[in-house]
Design a protein around this motif. Sequence first.
Motif, mmCIF file in Angstrom:
data_model
loop_
_atom_site.group_PDB
_atom_site.id
_atom_site.type_symbol
_atom_site.label_atom_id
_atom_site.label_comp_id
_atom_site.label_asym_id
_atom_site.label_seq_id
_atom_site.Cartn_x
_atom_site.Cartn_y
_atom_site.Cartn_z
ATOM 1 N N PHE A 192 0.803 -1.233 0.000
ATOM 2 C CA PHE A 192 0.000 0.000 0.000
ATOM 3 C C PHE A 192 0.835 1.281 0.000
ATOM 4 N N GLY A 193 2.121 1.172 0.321
ATOM 5 C CA GLY A 193 2.984 2.352 0.377
ATOM 6 C C GLY A 193 3.268 2.782 1.816
ATOM 7 N N HIS A 194 4.286 3.610 1.960
ATOM 8 C CA HIS A 194 4.711 4.032 3.296
ATOM 9 C C HIS A 194 3.681 4.940 3.979
ATOM 10 N N GLU A 195 2.920 5.693 3.201
ATOM 11 C CA GLU A 195 1.883 6.527 3.814
ATOM 12 C C GLU A 195 0.841 5.669 4.506
ATOM 13 N N ALA A 196 0.462 4.570 3.852
ATOM 14 C CA ALA A 196 -0.489 3.638 4.468
ATOM 15 C C ALA A 196 0.126 3.015 5.715
ATOM 16 N N GLY A 197 1.431 2.653 5.634
ATOM 17 C CA GLY A 197 2.112 2.099 6.799
ATOM 18 C C GLY A 197 2.108 3.050 7.979
ATOM 19 N N ASP A 198 2.305 4.353 7.703
ATOM 20 C CA ASP A 198 2.266 5.350 8.777
ATOM 21 C C ASP A 198 0.885 5.417 9.411
ATOM 22 N N LYS A 199 -0.164 5.331 8.596
ATOM 23 C CA LYS A 199 -1.524 5.376 9.131
ATOM 24 C C LYS A 199 -1.805 4.162 10.005
ATOM 25 N N VAL A 200 -1.292 2.982 9.593
ATOM 26 C CA VAL A 200 -1.470 1.775 10.392
ATOM 27 C C VAL A 200 -0.758 1.919 11.741
ATOM 28 N N LEU A 201 0.481 2.433 11.736
ATOM 29 C CA LEU A 201 1.214 2.653 12.984
ATOM 30 C C LEU A 201 0.436 3.561 13.930
ATOM 31 N N THR A 202 -0.078 4.659 13.394
ATOM 32 C CA THR A 202 -0.836 5.621 14.210
ATOM 33 C C THR A 202 -2.085 4.967 14.785
ATOM 34 N N HIS A 203 -2.768 4.170 13.951
ATOM 35 C CA HIS A 203 -3.998 3.506 14.394
ATOM 36 C C HIS A 203 -3.712 2.484 15.491
ATOM 37 N N ILE A 204 -2.646 1.693 15.329
ATOM 38 C CA ILE A 204 -2.308 0.676 16.321
ATOM 39 C C ILE A 204 -1.961 1.328 17.657
ATOM 40 N N ALA A 205 -1.144 2.399 17.612
ATOM 41 C CA ALA A 205 -0.761 3.092 18.847
ATOM 42 C C ALA A 205 -1.994 3.645 19.553
ATOM 43 N N SER A 206 -2.907 4.239 18.803
ATOM 44 C CA SER A 206 -4.128 4.801 19.379
ATOM 45 C C SER A 206 -4.988 3.705 19.992
ATOM 46 N N THR A 207 -5.117 2.566 19.321
ATOM 47 C CA THR A 207 -5.921 1.447 19.830
ATOM 48 C C THR A 207 -5.349 0.922 21.142
ATOM 49 N N ALA A 208 -4.025 0.804 21.222
ATOM 50 C CA ALA A 208 -3.389 0.313 22.445
ATOM 51 C C ALA A 208 -3.565 1.305 23.592
ATOM 52 N N LYS A 209 -3.411 2.587 23.305
ATOM 53 C CA LYS A 209 -3.524 3.614 24.366
ATOM 54 C C LYS A 209 -4.909 3.629 24.995
ATOM 55 N N GLU A 210 -5.934 3.312 24.213
ATOM 56 C CA GLU A 210 -7.306 3.342 24.736
ATOM 57 C C GLU A 210 -7.515 2.330 25.863
ATOM 58 N N SER A 211 -6.674 1.301 25.938
ATOM 59 C CA SER A 211 -6.818 0.262 26.960
ATOM 60 C C SER A 211 -5.971 0.513 28.197
ATOM 61 N N LEU A 212 -5.173 1.577 28.190
ATOM 62 C CA LEU A 212 -4.224 1.815 29.274
ATOM 63 C C LEU A 212 -4.791 2.727 30.352
ATOM 64 N N ARG A 213 -4.189 2.635 31.545
ATOM 65 C CA ARG A 213 -4.516 3.539 32.643
ATOM 66 C C ARG A 213 -3.673 4.804 32.525
ATOM 67 N N THR A 214 -4.023 5.809 33.331
ATOM 68 C CA THR A 214 -3.293 7.090 33.248
ATOM 69 C C THR A 214 -1.845 6.956 33.692
ATOM 70 N N ASN A 215 -1.547 6.018 34.596
ATOM 71 C CA ASN A 215 -0.168 5.887 35.095
ATOM 72 C C ASN A 215 0.661 4.872 34.301
ATOM 73 N N ASP A 216 0.051 4.225 33.295
ATOM 74 C CA ASP A 216 0.805 3.331 32.416
ATOM 75 C C ASP A 216 1.633 4.151 31.430
ATOM 76 N N ILE A 217 2.763 3.606 31.021
ATOM 77 C CA ILE A 217 3.689 4.341 30.142
ATOM 78 C C ILE A 217 3.854 3.559 28.847
#
Length: 517
Positions: free
Chosen positions: A398-423
């Motif tokens: 899909f190209g590197h732009e698509a790869g960047d969007k996937v990275l951003t989406h994965i990071a956002s999905t993981a953060k939604e499950s974390l507590r405020t004191n998790d790093i």
Amino acid sequence: MLDELFVYILAVSIASILSFLLFLYAQFRLKDAPGAHPYMLATLFSAVFTFSYALELSSTSLERMIFWLNIEYLVLPFIPVFIFLMCLEYTGLKLKQRKRLLLFIVPIITIFIHGTNELHRLYYTSIQLNNDGPFPTLKLEHGPWFYVHSLFLFMCLMMSVIVLLSQLKKAASFRFRMQIILMTAGILTPIIANYYYVNGLSPHGIDLGPVSMSISFLFHGAALVSYQMFNVTPIARDTVFEKMKNGVIVLNQNGMIVDYNDAMLAIIPALNSQSIGKSIVDAVGKTGPLAEIFMLERECDYEICRDEERVYFQIQFSTVTNKNNYEIGKIITFVDVTEKVDLQKKLKTLASIDGLSQVYNRTFFMQESERVIGSLNGRDVSIIMFDIDHFKKINDTFGHEAGDKVLTHIASTAKESLRTNDIMGRYGGEEFIICLPDTSLTEAYELAQSIRVRISQHSTTYYNDEIYVTSSFGISSALIRKEDSHNTLEVLIREADQALYESKSKGRNYVAIYEDI
């Protein structure tokens, strides 16, 4: 008797010349000083008024005298207004525009009534030539508006005197007290002279007001040249001190409050008029951080909450000494550094956040995790390391732009499950890492499984394509002991990395635990 007339004409002419010279001096040297603009107008109008009166005295016919009298009254009614405005501005006071305009109503009416006196006789009931004296003068019978104008003139000048004298106590030095005294003397001189003229006590019916202006402007000239009138001085305290954005408290040599400005009230609401004369510690309370700062005279940062926002100040102490270098007091300044602190926070955030995924970069993740682990003596900590399966294939398809969007989406999905004191941080490429303080191995495993499922079930939209990915996870955990906590993070990361490698070997989209390897 012509010699006597010459003396009067000379005195009025000198007043006119002095007035004009002071106008020129103010025009070129004092343009932007407080009170300078109304002062320039007052001196210019006074020059016209006194010069016209000198020409009136030198006239021999009634018609010529009336002509110059009318010229005088084109400027005379405005002079007391300009003097009053000058005194207000000089002392740091200002009227609103509407009130300033109201001051000019009576002078404008006076000019109109004086100019049309022949029609109604409201200003002079009669104007005649008086030949009873050694030289001809005007004999004027005053009408009702003359007394209205005289009262207005008197009130303007007296209010000017009151405004000046009210500032006498605030004048910090002999120079500034002399300014006020000389200015007051200059204003009082025409008042005294006009009293004699209005009550018929002046010699030969001469108007002593213009004559007295030569003396008046000698006072003004001395104040202007010798004592630097119109400099920004302690008299203009309200203009300088009160309008400072920084909070300021002035103490005497015994630590008693002498003064403070309005900005301090927003910082220390406990301050009030009763605080003057009290110890600074007594005024703010003997307990709390401020009391300790004041007692130790510690220059430091200070933080308050104002309107639900954090405001930051830098507290500074300055010693005040006299000419003999003896300490006579202190100035405590609260410098607002909120913008600077906020900027530093933004710069720190920019330096710590990975621009693409919006989680911590590797360096800052390590710093924060070490700091947190160092405080967890006798408690659990877990590390989750995960990456995106077959990420290179996404970039190739899909190209590197698509790869960047996937990275951003994965990071956002993981953060939604974390507590405020998790790093959470981006460890490198498509690899992410999470530090979970006070989290057991079982709890970390359940969280990793939850994130793995969410990632596999949610796609990333790229134009018309829906890109689905999976992730592999490795988990490590430890009970923190203070004596060996400095090596714990490196060990946990190495163990989590080995568990992640095990997850890959088991077909990816899997959560592996280091203890099970």
